[in-house]
Motif scaffolding. Sequence first.
Motif, PDB file in Angstrom:
ATOM      1  N   CYS A 251       0.658  -1.306   0.026  1.00  0.00           N
ATOM      2  CA  CYS A 251       0.014  -0.073   0.101  1.00  0.00           C
ATOM      3  C   CYS A 251       1.087   1.345   0.025  1.00  0.00           C
ATOM      4  CB  CYS A 251      -0.862  -0.060   1.381  1.00  0.00           C
ATOM      5  SG  CYS A 251      -0.135  -0.369   2.863  1.00  0.00           S
ATOM      6  N   GLU A 252       0.115   2.250  -0.406  1.00  0.00           N
ATOM      7  CA  GLU A 252       0.976   3.733  -0.476  1.00  0.00           C
ATOM      8  C   GLU A 252       1.023   4.035   1.119  1.00  0.00           C
ATOM      9  OE1 GLU A 252       2.161   4.936  -3.058  1.00  0.00           O
ATOM     10  OE2 GLU A 252       1.343   3.336  -4.289  1.00  0.00           O
ATOM     11  N   ALA A 253       2.079   5.070   1.161  1.00  0.00           N
ATOM     12  CA  ALA A 253       2.289   5.674   2.690  1.00  0.00           C
ATOM     13  C   ALA A 253       0.976   6.185   3.325  1.00  0.00           C
ATOM     14  CB  ALA A 253       3.444   6.620   2.414  1.00  0.00           C
ATOM     15  N   ASP A 254      -0.011   6.923   2.439  1.00  0.00           N
ATOM     16  CA  ASP A 254      -0.950   7.849   2.962  1.00  0.00           C
ATOM     17  C   ASP A 254      -1.849   6.594   3.557  1.00  0.00           C
ATOM     18  OD1 ASP A 254      -1.822   6.792   0.611  1.00  0.00           O
ATOM     19  OD2 ASP A 254      -2.281   8.750  -0.135  1.00  0.00           O
ATOM     20  N   ASP A 257      -2.897   6.731   7.264  1.00  0.00           N
ATOM     21  CA  ASP A 257      -3.893   7.675   7.646  1.00  0.00           C
ATOM     22  C   ASP A 257      -5.152   6.953   7.842  1.00  0.00           C
ATOM     23  OD1 ASP A 257      -1.962   9.560   7.890  1.00  0.00           O
ATOM     24  OD2 ASP A 257      -2.644  10.323   5.805  1.00  0.00           O
ATOM     25  N   SER A 258      -5.635   6.268   6.999  1.00  0.00           N
ATOM     26  CA  SER A 258      -7.074   5.273   7.349  1.00  0.00           C
ATOM     27  C   SER A 258      -6.962   4.395   8.608  1.00  0.00           C
ATOM     28  CB  SER A 258      -7.267   4.635   5.965  1.00  0.00           C
ATOM     29  OG  SER A 258      -6.330   3.448   6.114  1.00  0.00           O
ATOM     30  N   GLN A 260      -6.077   5.499  11.465  1.00  0.00           N
ATOM     31  CA  GLN A 260      -6.035   6.417  12.458  1.00  0.00           C
ATOM     32  C   GLN A 260      -7.105   6.147  13.429  1.00  0.00           C
ATOM     33  OE1 GLN A 260      -3.561   8.437  13.179  1.00  0.00           O
ATOM     34  NE2 GLN A 260      -4.435   8.682  15.089  1.00  0.00           N
ATOM     35  N   LEU A 284       6.114   3.327   9.084  1.00  0.00           N
ATOM     36  CA  LEU A 284       5.156   4.230   9.365  1.00  0.00           C
ATOM     37  C   LEU A 284       4.223   3.957  10.423  1.00  0.00           C
ATOM     38  CD1 LEU A 284       4.278   5.334   5.626  1.00  0.00           C
ATOM     39  CD2 LEU A 284       5.954   6.355   7.410  1.00  0.00           C
ATOM     40  N   ARG A 288       3.454   5.590  14.989  1.00  0.00           N
ATOM     41  CA  ARG A 288       2.175   5.591  15.314  1.00  0.00           C
ATOM     42  C   ARG A 288       1.371   5.062  16.062  1.00  0.00           C
ATOM     43  NH1 ARG A 288       0.211   8.215  10.046  1.00  0.00           N
ATOM     44  NH2 ARG A 288      -1.946   8.207  10.873  1.00  0.00           N
TER      45      ARG A 288
END
Length: 381
Positions: A251-254, A257-258, A260, A284, A288
């Motif tokens: 998956c992509e880095a962003d 965020d999903s 969270q 990443l 977090r």
Amino acid sequence: MKLAAEQRAQRHAEQRALATIARDPVLEAHCRASPDDPAPWAVYADWLIEHGDPRGEIAALHLRGNAGRAAELLAVHHATLCPIDPRYVTFEFRHGFAIGATVKLALYEDTTDLTTATETLLASPMADLLERLRLGLAAFGHGNNWRPAFERIAHSAVADRLRVLRFDAYDYDDCMMHWIKDADFSGLWHCFPVLEELRLRGDRMTVGTLDLPRLRTYIREATALGPGEIEAITDRARPALAHLELWLGGCEADFVDSLQPIFDARGLPALRHLGLVNTNVIDLVIPRLAGSAVLPQLESLDLRMSTMGRHSAAQLVEHAAAFRHLASIDLSQNQLSDDEVAAIRRVLDNVITVDQRDIYDDEEDVEDPNLERHRYAAEYE
């Protein structure tokens, strides 16, 4: 020997001829209400014996510790009790009664389709106390379509008492996971009001709205998740969810965020085990997690099969204090070197680090100063 075989066959034929199927919903309800107490199950077994139902004697044999003889008797009456080829269905028993079933076809030799086999099982006497169901593949690779079988389950009499549902009864030898794509499970979860455990294995599924108020365990295996799959689990409070395992895949880095709402423990008061597995963005995920609201309430953490290397090792060392309360942190099948494992173990004594993978499976002799760029999750498309 031939005579003995003929006599045995004749005896079995006579047994089948005398068999009847009986049912007492009240006694079944007593069994369901006391899953750990063998007494009501023994009462039901006696009642079935009195009414000539072979399930009674099968249960009685189990209760007396004679599972082998029970299996032989089930084989004699299999066509009556569950008219599916016995090679393709296995049962799990509680106090002698089938409470779980796995349907797994031999895709290269069988002409029976999964939907028909599932429908036949659900309508059979062996499904009267069923509460756990696991299915294998409907077809090889991209031809796999679980939707028709799922619909039969959702609209069956078993649905409102099913506690465990799994679409994952296959492994690498049957079919590679990333070839199983685009399954559609949307729109029917409301048919399973007491479902506690759900396991799905395959790529890019349409899961839909998981309106499962009693869900305690959700395991989603994939090399790539479909759109909305994270939101399907985070879109509402999950007060009973204790075990969550998500294979994030490539998956992509962003994408992180999903996650969270999970990091925030939003609507997850009972969560005690979290798995963020098989991902290329583990570097990443770790920071977090370290500062998250969910970590203090966890008892175990699963970060297997990902791309942990020197950066991940340094992050775990840096944030070790946040992870020390956990009973276990599974880091197996990552790509940590011996030195990196040792560094982590110096500050965390709760880690599992077995079976670390090489960075290059097929290019061991390649020299590259940026080895971190060539790491892959254990299962990738």
